[in-house]
Design a protein around this motif. Structure first.
Motif, short mmCIF file in Angstrom:
data_model
loop_
_atom_site.label_atom_id
_atom_site.label_comp_id
_atom_site.label_asym_id
_atom_site.label_seq_id
_atom_site.Cartn_x
_atom_site.Cartn_y
_atom_site.Cartn_z
N ASP A 165 -1.60 -1.67 7.12
CA ASP A 165 -2.84 -1.02 6.92
C ASP A 165 -3.93 -1.46 7.70
N ARG A 174 -2.45 7.10 6.44
CA ARG A 174 -3.37 7.05 5.10
C ARG A 174 -3.45 8.50 4.59
N CYS A 234 0.80 -1.27 0.13
CA CYS A 234 0.25 -0.02 0.01
C CYS A 234 0.75 1.20 -0.02
N ARG A 289 3.26 3.57 -2.12
CA ARG A 289 4.23 4.03 -3.52
C ARG A 289 5.67 4.03 -3.37
N HIS A 306 0.81 11.13 0.87
CA HIS A 306 0.49 11.14 -0.69
C HIS A 306 1.12 9.66 -1.30
N TYR A 310 0.57 6.90 0.03
CA TYR A 310 -0.62 5.85 0.39
C TYR A 310 -1.20 5.56 -0.80
N ALA A 311 -1.16 4.23 -1.46
CA ALA A 311 -1.85 3.64 -2.61
C ALA A 311 -3.33 3.40 -2.17
N GLY A 312 -3.72 3.22 -1.05
CA GLY A 312 -5.08 2.65 -0.81
C GLY A 312 -5.24 1.31 -0.87
N ALA A 313 -6.41 0.69 -0.59
CA ALA A 313 -6.52 -0.69 -0.49
C ALA A 313 -6.82 -1.28 -2.00
N LEU A 314 -5.90 -1.67 -2.31
CA LEU A 314 -5.56 -2.23 -3.86
C LEU A 314 -6.29 -3.77 -3.96
N SER A 315 -6.84 -4.06 -4.99
CA SER A 315 -7.30 -5.41 -5.27
C SER A 315 -6.00 -6.06 -5.49
N GLU A 360 -4.91 -5.21 -9.31
CA GLU A 360 -4.30 -3.76 -9.30
C GLU A 360 -3.04 -3.95 -8.65
#
Length: 179
Positions: free
Chosen positions: A58, A116, A38, A40, A119, A121-126, A129
């Motif tokens: 996370d 979170r 999560c 980058r 900048h 933070y990539a988020g909750a990726l599948s 993704e």
């Protein structure tokens, strides 16, 4: 267990390469956080134009890792070392969180969790993704695929399963090998 014990929780490379002297290490589980790709990476495993992904803790779920007990006289030196290693861009927040050691004993441990609002933070990726990003990114420390494969190999050696990350690894292999 002495309540003055200083424990550090590792969930990624810290597990197999802590970089500091430990008095003891034990498998431990952290509840409320999960290991995730999560963060980058714009330098080591990617570039600003094509960022890679590296691990962070996370929110949600739980995570098996290693808890390291540090001698009291080394506490400050270890804190300095970890802050230099983990807080370079401040994508992580330093927190003391309760971990459950393999024998069921609970202990407070220093851990680094994702910010979170940062900048990077990539988020909750599948799975898909994350795998697409990993399969194409490369930075000054090498391909992002090597980072994921190395992480999975070390987790296997330590007897730690991470089903989501394993699925990312399989999907990366399929994407890069055409399988």
């Amino acid at each position: 267990m002495d309540r003055n014990d200083f424990w550090v929780f590792g969930y990624g490379s810290l597990m197999w390469n802590p970089g500091f002297e430990v008095e003891e290490s034990r498998p431990a589980r952290l509840h409320g956080f999960r290991r995730a790709l999560c963060v980058r990476s714009w330098v080591h495993r990617g570039t600003p134009d094509q960022p890679g992904l590296v691990l962070g803790l996370d929110r949600g779920g739980s995570c098996w890792g290693m808890a390291f007990r540090v001698a009291p006289e080394r506490r400050n030196a270890v804190l300095d070392y970890l802050r230099e290693r983990e807080l370079v861009t401040h994508v992580y927040k330093e927190r003391t969180l309760p971990v459950t050691l393999l024998d069921g004993v609970r202990a407070p441990a220093l851990a680094y969790v994702i910010d979170r609002a940062h900048h990077q933070y990539a988020g909750a990726l599948s799975v898909e993704e994350a795998a697409v990003t990993v399969s194409t990114a490369r930075g000054k420390s090498g391909p992002n695929t090597e980072y994921v494969a190395n992480t999975l190999a070390h987790l296997r050696e330590m007897g730690i399963r991470d089903h989501w990350l394993e699925e990312v690894g399989r999907t990366v292999e399929r994407l890069t090998c055409g399988g």
